[in-house]
Motif scaffolding. Sequence first.
Motif, PDB file in Angstrom:
ATOM      1  N   UNK A 134      -6.081  64.254   1.513  1.00 47.37           N
ATOM      2  CA  UNK A 134      -6.605  65.530   1.271  1.00 47.37           C
ATOM      3  C   UNK A 134      -5.573  66.607   0.638  1.00 47.37           C
ATOM      4  N   UNK A 135      -4.369  66.825   1.425  1.00 45.14           N
ATOM      5  CA  UNK A 135      -3.332  67.571   1.008  1.00 45.14           C
ATOM      6  C   UNK A 135      -2.541  67.081  -0.176  1.00 45.14           C
ATOM      7  N   UNK A 136      -2.286  65.715  -0.381  1.00 43.74           N
ATOM      8  CA  UNK A 136      -1.939  65.192  -1.510  1.00 43.74           C
ATOM      9  C   UNK A 136      -2.652  65.423  -2.782  1.00 43.74           C
ATOM     10  N   UNK A 137      -4.186  65.201  -2.571  1.00 36.04           N
ATOM     11  CA  UNK A 137      -5.160  65.400  -3.669  1.00 36.04           C
ATOM     12  C   UNK A 137      -4.962  66.890  -4.015  1.00 36.04           C
ATOM     13  N   UNK A 138      -4.903  67.876  -3.300  1.00 37.19           N
ATOM     14  CA  UNK A 138      -5.011  69.277  -3.578  1.00 37.19           C
ATOM     15  C   UNK A 138      -3.629  69.576  -4.244  1.00 37.19           C
ATOM     16  N   UNK A 139      -2.541  68.991  -3.901  1.00 40.80           N
ATOM     17  CA  UNK A 139      -1.316  69.537  -4.717  1.00 40.80           C
ATOM     18  C   UNK A 139      -1.488  68.748  -6.047  1.00 40.80           C
ATOM     19  N   UNK A 140      -2.002  67.629  -6.241  1.00 41.01           N
ATOM     20  CA  UNK A 140      -2.331  67.015  -7.526  1.00 41.01           C
ATOM     21  C   UNK A 140      -3.252  67.874  -8.538  1.00 41.01           C
ATOM     22  N   UNK A 141      -4.238  68.293  -7.894  1.00 44.15           N
ATOM     23  CA  UNK A 141      -5.357  69.037  -8.497  1.00 44.15           C
ATOM     24  C   UNK A 141      -4.705  70.367  -9.151  1.00 44.15           C
ATOM     25  N   UNK A 142      -3.609  71.075  -8.072  1.00 43.66           N
ATOM     26  CA  UNK A 142      -2.991  71.959  -8.643  1.00 43.66           C
ATOM     27  C   UNK A 142      -2.073  72.090  -9.673  1.00 43.66           C
ATOM     28  N   UNK A 143      -1.372  70.725  -9.739  1.00 44.77           N
ATOM     29  CA  UNK A 143      -0.515  70.404 -10.750  1.00 44.77           C
ATOM     30  C   UNK A 143      -1.306  70.250 -12.172  1.00 44.77           C
ATOM     31  N   UNK A 144      -2.270  69.718 -12.116  1.00 43.57           N
ATOM     32  CA  UNK A 144      -2.989  69.384 -13.321  1.00 43.57           C
ATOM     33  C   UNK A 144      -3.400  70.555 -13.771  1.00 43.57           C
TER      34      UNK A 144
END
Length: 106
Positions: free
Chosen positions: A61-71
Motif C-alpha cells: 500500500x505504501x509503495x502504491x501510494x508513492x507510485x500514485x504520487x509520482x504519476x
Amino acid sequence: GKGFAIGSACLVGLALFGAFVTRSGLAETDVSLVSPLIFASLIYGAMIPYWFSAMTMKSVGQAANEMVKEVARQFREIPGLLEGTPGHAPPDHARCIAISTDASLR
C-alpha cells in the motif's frame, strides 16, 4: 471469499499447532491446551502468518501510494502528458522503476 479465508485460517492454525507439537518433541498425550506455555505458544504461532501478511499488505500500500504520487506529479509537471498531445516530453519511467525497486528492497 470469506468462507475460503476462514477455512484457510483454521487449516493454518491446525498446521501450526501440529508443527509445534512435532518440533517441540512432545508426545501427543503431553500436549494440553490448559498449560499456559502451550496455549501462549499456540496463539503466538497462529499469529505469525497473519502478521507477515499484514506487513506485506502495508508495504504494498505504501509503495502504491508513492507510485500514485509520482504519476500525479508527472501529469502535473509535464505539459501534454495527461492529454496525450503529440510532441509532449516523455514520462520519467526511471523514477517509477526506482520507486518500485526501492519499495521491494525495504
